[in-house]
Design a protein around this motif. Structure first.
Motif, PDB file in Angstrom:
ATOM      1  N   PHE A 206      62.745  51.362  44.338  1.00 43.02           N
ATOM      2  CA  PHE A 206      63.585  52.498  44.710  1.00 43.02           C
ATOM      3  C   PHE A 206      65.062  52.123  44.705  1.00 43.02           C
ATOM      4  O   PHE A 206      65.920  52.940  44.342  1.00 43.02           O
ATOM      5  N   ILE A 207      65.381  50.891  45.086  1.00 42.15           N
ATOM      6  CA  ILE A 207      66.770  50.434  45.011  1.00 42.15           C
ATOM      7  C   ILE A 207      67.265  50.508  43.568  1.00 42.15           C
ATOM      8  O   ILE A 207      68.374  50.959  43.301  1.00 42.15           O
ATOM      9  N   GLY A 208      66.420  50.089  42.629  1.00 37.68           N
ATOM     10  CA  GLY A 208      66.782  50.186  41.212  1.00 37.68           C
ATOM     11  C   GLY A 208      66.975  51.619  40.768  1.00 37.68           C
ATOM     12  O   GLY A 208      67.914  51.935  40.034  1.00 37.68           O
ATOM     13  N   PHE A 209      66.104  52.512  41.228  1.00 35.88           N
ATOM     14  CA  PHE A 209      66.245  53.924  40.864  1.00 35.88           C
ATOM     15  C   PHE A 209      67.491  54.545  41.490  1.00 35.88           C
ATOM     16  O   PHE A 209      68.137  55.398  40.895  1.00 35.88           O
ATOM     17  N   LEU A 210      67.840  54.119  42.691  1.00 45.33           N
ATOM     18  CA  LEU A 210      69.089  54.613  43.292  1.00 45.33           C
ATOM     19  C   LEU A 210      70.304  54.143  42.502  1.00 45.33           C
ATOM     20  O   LEU A 210      71.306  54.854  42.415  1.00 45.33           O
ATOM     21  N   MET A 211      70.213  52.950  41.951  1.00 40.67           N
ATOM     22  CA  MET A 211      71.332  52.445  41.157  1.00 40.67           C
ATOM     23  C   MET A 211      71.535  53.264  39.886  1.00 40.67           C
ATOM     24  O   MET A 211      72.650  53.312  39.362  1.00 40.67           O
ATOM     25  N   THR A 212      70.489  53.935  39.398  1.00 37.63           N
ATOM     26  CA  THR A 212      70.657  54.745  38.185  1.00 37.63           C
ATOM     27  C   THR A 212      71.592  55.915  38.415  1.00 37.63           C
ATOM     28  O   THR A 212      72.165  56.441  37.458  1.00 37.63           O
ATOM     29  N   THR A 213      71.761  56.345  39.663  1.00 34.63           N
ATOM     30  CA  THR A 213      72.667  57.462  39.924  1.00 34.63           C
ATOM     31  C   THR A 213      74.118  57.059  39.748  1.00 34.63           C
ATOM     32  O   THR A 213      74.984  57.914  39.582  1.00 34.63           O
ATOM     33  N   ARG A 214      74.421  55.784  39.786  1.00 35.16           N
ATOM     34  CA  ARG A 214      75.787  55.290  39.585  1.00 35.16           C
ATOM     35  C   ARG A 214      76.037  54.736  38.193  1.00 35.16           C
ATOM     36  O   ARG A 214      77.114  54.241  37.899  1.00 35.16           O
ATOM     37  N   TRP A 215      75.016  54.791  37.332  1.00 33.38           N
ATOM     38  CA  TRP A 215      75.129  54.216  35.992  1.00 33.38           C
ATOM     39  C   TRP A 215      75.967  55.129  35.125  1.00 33.38           C
ATOM     40  O   TRP A 215      75.744  56.323  35.036  1.00 33.38           O
ATOM     41  N   ARG A 216      76.954  54.559  34.427  1.00 31.51           N
ATOM     42  CA  ARG A 216      77.810  55.333  33.524  1.00 31.51           C
ATOM     43  C   ARG A 216      77.736  54.766  32.140  1.00 31.51           C
ATOM     44  O   ARG A 216      77.600  53.654  31.863  1.00 31.51           O
TER      45      ARG A 216
ATOM     46  N   SER B  28      90.681  56.647  37.332  1.00 31.29           N
ATOM     47  CA  SER B  28      90.114  56.682  38.674  1.00 31.29           C
ATOM     48  C   SER B  28      88.876  55.797  38.695  1.00 31.29           C
ATOM     49  O   SER B  28      88.288  55.473  37.665  1.00 31.29           O
ATOM     50  N   ARG B  29      88.475  55.392  39.871  1.00 25.07           N
ATOM     51  CA  ARG B  29      87.329  54.495  40.011  1.00 25.07           C
ATOM     52  C   ARG B  29      86.054  55.133  39.464  1.00 25.07           C
ATOM     53  O   ARG B  29      85.174  54.448  38.966  1.00 25.07           O
ATOM     54  N   GLU B  30      85.966  56.457  39.533  1.00 27.41           N
ATOM     55  CA  GLU B  30      84.785  57.152  39.043  1.00 27.41           C
ATOM     56  C   GLU B  30      84.705  57.153  37.519  1.00 27.41           C
ATOM     57  O   GLU B  30      83.624  57.255  36.964  1.00 27.41           O
ATOM     58  N   ASP B  31      85.837  57.062  36.834  1.00 25.03           N
ATOM     59  CA  ASP B  31      85.847  57.109  35.376  1.00 25.03           C
ATOM     60  C   ASP B  31      85.631  55.746  34.739  1.00 25.03           C
ATOM     61  O   ASP B  31      85.376  55.665  33.547  1.00 25.03           O
ATOM     62  N   MET B  32      85.731  54.699  35.516  1.00 27.61           N
ATOM     63  CA  MET B  32      85.613  53.359  34.954  1.00 27.61           C
ATOM     64  C   MET B  32      84.155  53.029  34.647  1.00 27.61           C
ATOM     65  O   MET B  32      83.257  53.467  35.356  1.00 27.61           O
TER      66      MET B  32
ATOM     67  N   ASN C 253      80.671  50.747  34.288  1.00 19.87           N
ATOM     68  CA  ASN C 253      80.033  49.798  35.188  1.00 19.87           C
ATOM     69  C   ASN C 253      80.332  48.369  34.764  1.00 19.87           C
ATOM     70  O   ASN C 253      80.561  48.092  33.587  1.00 19.87           O
ATOM     71  N   PRO C 254      80.279  47.446  35.726  1.00 20.59           N
ATOM     72  CA  PRO C 254      80.416  46.044  35.349  1.00 20.59           C
ATOM     73  C   PRO C 254      79.233  45.603  34.484  1.00 20.59           C
ATOM     74  O   PRO C 254      78.184  46.251  34.442  1.00 20.59           O
ATOM     75  N   VAL C 255      79.394  44.474  33.825  1.00 22.18           N
ATOM     76  CA  VAL C 255      78.382  43.980  32.895  1.00 22.18           C
ATOM     77  C   VAL C 255      77.067  43.685  33.609  1.00 22.18           C
ATOM     78  O   VAL C 255      75.985  43.896  33.064  1.00 22.18           O
ATOM     79  N   TRP C 256      77.122  43.238  34.839  1.00 24.59           N
ATOM     80  CA  TRP C 256      75.921  42.838  35.576  1.00 24.59           C
ATOM     81  C   TRP C 256      75.116  44.020  36.103  1.00 24.59           C
ATOM     82  O   TRP C 256      73.976  43.855  36.521  1.00 24.59           O
ATOM     83  N   PHE C 257      75.659  45.213  36.076  1.00 21.00           N
ATOM     84  CA  PHE C 257      75.023  46.351  36.737  1.00 21.00           C
ATOM     85  C   PHE C 257      73.676  46.717  36.119  1.00 21.00           C
ATOM     86  O   PHE C 257      72.679  46.887  36.828  1.00 21.00           O
TER      87      PHE C 257
END
Length: 82
Positions: free
Chosen positions: A72-82, A19-23, A25-29
């Protein structure tokens, strides 16, 4: 005596779609995430060190909010970091 049927688990194949949630992050993230956080921090530091002349003099004290917004944009991105 009656025999019970044994249940067999379906074998997992490696070709199953994740699933998209299990994949991962891309290298650039990760560089972009940390880049936003550092850019926001740098924005605020430049504002204070320059005596509110830089980065954008017309914004005056709103430069602090811009710096925090970028970070804050960077901190929001941490919630999607896997």
């Amino acid at each position: 005596m009656a025999r019970t049927k044994t249940r067999t688990k379906p074998e997992r194949t490696e070709t199953e779609q994740r699933s998209r949630e299990d994949m991962p992050n891309p290298v650039w993230f990760k560089p972009v995430m940390f880049g936003f956080m550092l850019l926001g921090l740098a924005w605020i530091i430049v504002f204070y060190v320059s005596g509110s002349l830089y980065p954008i003099p017309a914004l005056t004290n709103w430069n602090i909010l811009v710096g925090f917004g970028i970070a804050f944009i960077g901190f929001l991105m941490t919630t999607r970091w896997r």
